[in-house]
Design a protein around this motif. Sequence first.
Motif, PDB file in Angstrom:
ATOM      1  N   LEU A 244       3.371  -6.708   2.819  1.00 17.65           N
ATOM      2  CA  LEU A 244       2.901  -7.639   3.853  1.00 17.65           C
ATOM      3  C   LEU A 244       3.637  -7.400   5.165  1.00 17.65           C
ATOM      4  CD1 LEU A 244       1.341 -10.141   4.829  1.00 17.65           C
ATOM      5  CD2 LEU A 244       3.223 -11.548   3.904  1.00 17.65           C
ATOM      6  N   PHE A 245       4.972  -7.309   5.085  1.00 15.57           N
ATOM      7  CA  PHE A 245       5.771  -7.093   6.294  1.00 15.57           C
ATOM      8  C   PHE A 245       5.409  -5.774   6.973  1.00 15.57           C
ATOM      9  CE2 PHE A 245       9.708 -10.026   6.074  1.00 15.57           C
ATOM     10  CZ  PHE A 245       8.890 -11.088   5.694  1.00 15.57           C
ATOM     11  N   ARG A 246       5.193  -4.723   6.204  1.00 16.82           N
ATOM     12  CA  ARG A 246       4.851  -3.413   6.789  1.00 16.82           C
ATOM     13  C   ARG A 246       3.503  -3.458   7.499  1.00 16.82           C
ATOM     14  NH1 ARG A 246       6.912   0.862   2.072  1.00 16.82           N
ATOM     15  NH2 ARG A 246       9.156   0.567   2.458  1.00 16.82           N
ATOM     16  N   TRP A 247       2.517  -4.147   6.849  1.00 14.25           N
ATOM     17  CA  TRP A 247       1.200  -4.236   7.489  1.00 14.25           C
ATOM     18  C   TRP A 247       1.250  -5.141   8.721  1.00 14.25           C
ATOM     19  CZ3 TRP A 247      -2.637  -1.052   7.113  1.00 14.25           C
ATOM     20  CH2 TRP A 247      -2.779  -0.265   5.957  1.00 14.25           C
ATOM     21  N   LEU A 248       2.110  -6.148   8.706  1.00 13.49           N
ATOM     22  CA  LEU A 248       2.287  -6.976   9.906  1.00 13.49           C
ATOM     23  C   LEU A 248       2.876  -6.151  11.053  1.00 13.49           C
ATOM     24  CD1 LEU A 248       3.644 -10.362   8.466  1.00 13.49           C
ATOM     25  CD2 LEU A 248       1.465  -9.983   9.649  1.00 13.49           C
ATOM     26  N   MET A 249       3.844  -5.275  10.735  1.00 10.27           N
ATOM     27  CA  MET A 249       4.407  -4.381  11.759  1.00 10.27           C
ATOM     28  C   MET A 249       3.327  -3.464  12.327  1.00 10.27           C
ATOM     29  SD  MET A 249       8.269  -3.330  10.523  1.00 10.27           S
ATOM     30  CE  MET A 249       7.887  -2.843   8.840  1.00 10.27           C
ATOM     31  N   PHE A 250       2.449  -2.985  11.433  1.00 10.83           N
ATOM     32  CA  PHE A 250       1.338  -2.134  11.872  1.00 10.83           C
ATOM     33  C   PHE A 250       0.436  -2.910  12.829  1.00 10.83           C
ATOM     34  CE2 PHE A 250      -3.162  -1.021  11.215  1.00 10.83           C
ATOM     35  CZ  PHE A 250      -3.145   0.298  11.677  1.00 10.83           C
TER      36      PHE A 250
ATOM     37  N   SER B  27      13.322  15.484   7.359  1.00 17.16           N
ATOM     38  CA  SER B  27      13.358  14.045   7.655  1.00 17.16           C
ATOM     39  C   SER B  27      13.718  13.766   9.120  1.00 17.16           C
ATOM     40  CB  SER B  27      14.365  13.346   6.737  1.00 17.16           C
ATOM     41  OG  SER B  27      15.683  13.832   6.971  1.00 17.16           O
ATOM     42  N   LYS B  28      14.382  14.732   9.754  1.00 18.78           N
ATOM     43  CA  LYS B  28      14.790  14.554  11.146  1.00 18.78           C
ATOM     44  C   LYS B  28      13.786  15.142  12.144  1.00 18.78           C
ATOM     45  CE  LYS B  28      19.835  14.375  10.615  1.00 18.78           C
ATOM     46  NZ  LYS B  28      21.111  14.988  11.059  1.00 18.78           N
ATOM     47  N   ALA B  29      12.840  15.930  11.664  1.00 13.19           N
ATOM     48  CA  ALA B  29      11.941  16.679  12.551  1.00 13.19           C
ATOM     49  C   ALA B  29      11.169  15.773  13.504  1.00 13.19           C
ATOM     50  CB  ALA B  29      10.981  17.529  11.722  1.00 13.19           C
ATOM     51  N   LEU B  30      10.594  14.671  12.944  1.00 12.10           N
ATOM     52  CA  LEU B  30       9.786  13.781  13.784  1.00 12.10           C
ATOM     53  C   LEU B  30      10.633  13.103  14.858  1.00 12.10           C
ATOM     54  CD1 LEU B  30       7.067  12.436  14.378  1.00 12.10           C
ATOM     55  CD2 LEU B  30       7.705  10.632  12.775  1.00 12.10           C
ATOM     56  N   ASN B  31      11.807  12.635  14.454  1.00 14.64           N
ATOM     57  CA  ASN B  31      12.708  11.995  15.425  1.00 14.64           C
ATOM     58  C   ASN B  31      13.108  12.961  16.535  1.00 14.64           C
ATOM     59  OD1 ASN B  31      12.695   9.478  14.397  1.00 14.64           O
ATOM     60  ND2 ASN B  31      14.735   9.551  13.466  1.00 14.64           N
ATOM     61  N   VAL B  32      13.418  14.201  16.157  1.00 14.83           N
ATOM     62  CA  VAL B  32      13.803  15.212  17.148  1.00 14.83           C
ATOM     63  C   VAL B  32      12.659  15.476  18.105  1.00 14.83           C
ATOM     64  CG1 VAL B  32      14.365  17.658  17.474  1.00 14.83           C
ATOM     65  CG2 VAL B  32      15.546  16.324  15.703  1.00 14.83           C
ATOM     66  N   PHE B  33      11.446  15.653  17.558  1.00 16.66           N
ATOM     67  CA  PHE B  33      10.268  15.943  18.383  1.00 16.66           C
ATOM     68  C   PHE B  33      10.045  14.820  19.400  1.00 16.66           C
ATOM     69  CE2 PHE B  33       5.613  15.787  19.103  1.00 16.66           C
ATOM     70  CZ  PHE B  33       5.453  17.050  19.652  1.00 16.66           C
TER      71      PHE B  33
ATOM     72  N   PHE C 102      13.236  -8.911  -5.327  1.00 15.92           N
ATOM     73  CA  PHE C 102      12.220  -9.948  -5.150  1.00 15.92           C
ATOM     74  C   PHE C 102      11.419  -9.697  -3.872  1.00 15.92           C
ATOM     75  CE2 PHE C 102      10.949 -14.016  -3.275  1.00 15.92           C
ATOM     76  CZ  PHE C 102      10.077 -14.475  -4.266  1.00 15.92           C
ATOM     77  N   TRP C 103      12.140  -9.383  -2.794  1.00  9.47           N
ATOM     78  CA  TRP C 103      11.447  -9.094  -1.524  1.00  9.47           C
ATOM     79  C   TRP C 103      10.598  -7.835  -1.655  1.00  9.47           C
ATOM     80  CZ3 TRP C 103      11.683  -4.791   1.579  1.00  9.47           C
ATOM     81  CH2 TRP C 103      10.981  -4.890   2.802  1.00  9.47           C
ATOM     82  N   LEU C 104      11.175  -6.818  -2.353  1.00  9.43           N
ATOM     83  CA  LEU C 104      10.441  -5.555  -2.476  1.00  9.43           C
ATOM     84  C   LEU C 104       9.112  -5.754  -3.197  1.00  9.43           C
ATOM     85  CD1 LEU C 104      13.359  -3.124  -3.443  1.00  9.43           C
ATOM     86  CD2 LEU C 104      12.102  -3.173  -1.300  1.00  9.43           C
ATOM     87  N   GLU C 105       9.115  -6.657  -4.197  1.00  3.20           N
ATOM     88  CA  GLU C 105       7.889  -6.853  -4.967  1.00  3.20           C
ATOM     89  C   GLU C 105       6.888  -7.754  -4.236  1.00  3.20           C
ATOM     90  OE1 GLU C 105       7.040  -5.421  -7.741  1.00  3.20           O
ATOM     91  OE2 GLU C 105       8.911  -4.285  -7.876  1.00  3.20           O
ATOM     92  N   GLN C 106       7.400  -8.811  -3.575  1.00  7.58           N
ATOM     93  CA  GLN C 106       6.510  -9.839  -3.046  1.00  7.58           C
ATOM     94  C   GLN C 106       6.059  -9.601  -1.606  1.00  7.58           C
ATOM     95  OE1 GLN C 106       5.329 -12.464  -4.793  1.00  7.58           O
ATOM     96  NE2 GLN C 106       6.327 -11.631  -6.616  1.00  7.58           N
ATOM     97  N   TYR C 107       6.975  -9.163  -0.708  1.00  8.95           N
ATOM     98  CA  TYR C 107       6.673  -9.195   0.730  1.00  8.95           C
ATOM     99  C   TYR C 107       6.741  -7.848   1.452  1.00  8.95           C
ATOM    100  CZ  TYR C 107       7.301 -14.188  -0.024  1.00  8.95           C
ATOM    101  OH  TYR C 107       7.196 -15.463  -0.490  1.00  8.95           O
ATOM    102  N   LYS C 108       7.214  -6.818   0.764  1.00  7.94           N
ATOM    103  CA  LYS C 108       7.401  -5.533   1.445  1.00  7.94           C
ATOM    104  C   LYS C 108       6.120  -5.048   2.108  1.00  7.94           C
ATOM    105  CE  LYS C 108       7.691  -1.785  -0.999  1.00  7.94           C
ATOM    106  NZ  LYS C 108       8.190  -0.702  -1.873  1.00  7.94           N
TER     107      LYS C 108
ATOM    108  N   VAL D 151      -0.046   3.507   5.035  1.00 12.47           N
ATOM    109  CA  VAL D 151      -1.308   3.655   4.293  1.00 12.47           C
ATOM    110  C   VAL D 151      -1.060   4.290   2.929  1.00 12.47           C
ATOM    111  CG1 VAL D 151      -3.532   4.843   4.246  1.00 12.47           C
ATOM    112  CG2 VAL D 151      -2.754   3.707   6.343  1.00 12.47           C
ATOM    113  N   PHE D 152      -0.228   5.300   2.898  1.00 14.68           N
ATOM    114  CA  PHE D 152       0.033   6.011   1.638  1.00 14.68           C
ATOM    115  C   PHE D 152       1.279   5.499   0.914  1.00 14.68           C
ATOM    116  CE2 PHE D 152      -2.365   9.060   4.284  1.00 14.68           C
ATOM    117  CZ  PHE D 152      -3.457   9.259   3.447  1.00 14.68           C
ATOM    118  N   ASN D 153       1.850   4.403   1.427  1.00 15.44           N
ATOM    119  CA  ASN D 153       3.007   3.754   0.806  1.00 15.44           C
ATOM    120  C   ASN D 153       4.186   4.720   0.622  1.00 15.44           C
ATOM    121  OD1 ASN D 153       4.349   1.541  -0.227  1.00 15.44           O
ATOM    122  ND2 ASN D 153       3.675   1.926  -2.339  1.00 15.44           N
ATOM    123  N   ILE D 154       4.393   5.519   1.666  1.00 12.65           N
ATOM    124  CA  ILE D 154       5.492   6.489   1.635  1.00 12.65           C
ATOM    125  C   ILE D 154       6.783   5.840   2.137  1.00 12.65           C
ATOM    126  CG2 ILE D 154       6.316   8.698   2.538  1.00 12.65           C
ATOM    127  CD1 ILE D 154       3.380   9.510   2.874  1.00 12.65           C
ATOM    128  N   GLY D 155       6.643   4.985   3.172  1.00 10.50           N
ATOM    129  CA  GLY D 155       7.808   4.355   3.768  1.00 10.50           C
ATOM    130  C   GLY D 155       7.377   3.274   4.732  1.00 10.50           C
TER     131      GLY D 155
END
Length: 790
Positions: free
Chosen positions: A203-209, A440-446, A195-201, A258-262
Amino acid sequence: MNTKTCFHCGLDATSAEIIYDQKSFCCNGCKTVYEIFSENDLTCYYDFQQAPGAKPKDVEGKYHFLDNQKIVEQLLEFNSDTLQIVTLYIPHIHCSSCIWILENLNRLNPAISASIVNFDKKSVRITFNSQSITLKNLVTLLNNIGYEPFISLNDYGIGKKDVNRSLIYKLGVAGFAFGNVMFLSFPEYFQVGEFWLEQYKHLFRWLMFIFSLPVVFYSSQDYFISAFKGLRSKILNIDVPIALGIFVLFIRSSAEIVFNIGSGFFDSLTGLVFFLLLGKFFQQKTYSFLSFERDYKSYFPIGVTKIFEGKEEPIQVYDIKKGDKLLIRNEELIPVDCILITGKANIDYSFVTGESKTVSKQSGDKLFAGGKQLHGNIEVTVLETVEQSYLTQLWSNDVFKKDKTLAFTTITNSISKNFTIAVLSIAIFATTFWLFKDASKALNVFTSVLIIACPCAIALAAPFTLGNILRILGKKKCYLKNASVIEQLSKINTIIFDKTGTITTNKEIKINYEGLQLSGDEESLLKSTLRGSNHPLSRSLYDILNKHDILTLDDFQEHIGKGIEAKYKDKNIKIGAASFVGHTTDTATLNTTVHISTNNQYKGKFTFYNKYRKGLSQLFNKLKKEYDLVILSGDNEGEKENLTKLLPTKTKLIFNQKPEEKLDYIKYHQTEGAHILMIGDGLNDAGALAQSNVGIAIAENVNVFSPACDAILDASKFNQLYNYINVSKRAIKIIKWSFLLSFFYNIIGLYFAVTGQLAPVIAAILMPLSSISIVAFTTICSNIICRKLK
């Protein structure tokens, strides 16, 4: 169309179309500044940094208030008939070009004799001829070349700007955003249902942005500005990897949303900036506290004589109050702004201006703090209480600095210069490795590598350790000119002592008179003459003489190393060595003597039975194990037998030395490889103190504040000298251990970052902890090594 930038300030100059000397400018103001620099052969200003200048502002009518003489007098630090000094706060000071042009103002206007920049405080102290250029014209000149001063008229103060709360605001914004982003991230953390994934995911991500935007573009802007200025100057400073880490996190996180990757890394991004700013805030608070203690708690032991109800009593400089009546003796520093009441004032303001020029003043004239009275004593009324930080500033003036290379400054600069290059190289190498192994770890390591590796602790090791020791020694009544003295003190291998007033005390001294009976008028003249001298023997003799009416002398002269002479009406008096007063038949004596003659007739002599300072023998026995010890005295050999019994056998005893002979002795042994500590009084030994590697003046209710010495030691702490030197040596060891601690931290941190075991937000928490660890380490160690100073 090609974009053109202004050659002077770097702003867009495409639309202005102002070309001069084949260079583009955004406005006529920048063009005018360039013309001024060109005409005065100052174009190498642009060699230090590309487009270093600021766009000049239109100030027509802005500085009319500087026509008001009352305001000008409040702004000036020093004001004489022809010479004025002012310190101006200039916010635009930001690079080596700024320092260079501001310290070469004399080439723009010959009426400016000197200008010294304080880069940390963004201020410039300017000495100028007030008959050739007014303060208003000086301020206008600074504005015309793009360095508009900030002048606060609320309190007529210079650079007393409002407290800068921008760091607090940025910290508050970052903390608010971090808390909200963490709250919005909880559903992602706990993988809440569909339910959260469909309705608010989304919105919450854009609010974090949205919450991340003020963090990136406001809270972290100082890191980007500093990195940009460093890169523009072709310098890789510590803020380059931090700014790069923030930038990469923001771009990557924005792309995922923007590209809804994560969900991105906005929690790490906001947390990173918040903890970086929190560490910065803690550091600033710590430094401000130490600076406060240095300026307001470490008072120098300047003994000032206060006249109250006809009695003279010594007080400390910070006990002076407005309206107090003070006695200023020959060669004494004037500690406060005051009005001359009685006496002939011949003031040497070289301590303030750097120029040795005597100024004569009459009763009713204003005298400025920092001047030195020559040729007799004067009485003054205090206008303002002393500001300790002003005397500290005078003492540390560049005019009196010795040219000494500081090893740890060089080491720190070398490490900081190469550190960023090494960090960027490690980050690129580690990221490349993880792109192939686990993308997946490259960015965190950098990001983690860029953030965790910090040379701040290395850079802080020397200044923080030396600064803390400086503060502690000040509390223990050993007042050092600056932190570099500690490093110099740790290198000494030879200690030279003066005798009178240094290893002997002026208190509880026994004095006998042999000779013709002095008349009442002669005794009065003798006491009035001694009143004007600061020599330890003069002070002791003055204190034991009977009370007489004080005479205003017609003439007074003090001959360093010989004696003093004065004139009152038809009477002359000479006080000093036998040869100085014209007595050639003096028999050898085992004690120090002061001879007197009036109107060229020899009267007699005072014999001083020296009392040595408490703990002298024990102190020398401690010092002899590590240092070559020398007694270098201007007195006769009368005390040689007593000193031979009192001091260690290898102590060199050299007597009958004139001030210039003491200086030559030190200079010769320095050429032989000796690093010399000279301990004496601030009057007779000024030359020797200046020539030595470290010069310490002993203070015993005497105004010995002098640019010649590197330190002032309260006489009551003379027996602690060995411990003070020992503390200096241990301080250097603390710095070396701090370096090792910093390297250890960086190696451990980089290991976890490179291996992908460290999240960026954790790295941001650990980064300021490296600085905090140095603060804790140096504070604890400093307190431990100073326990012996109780």
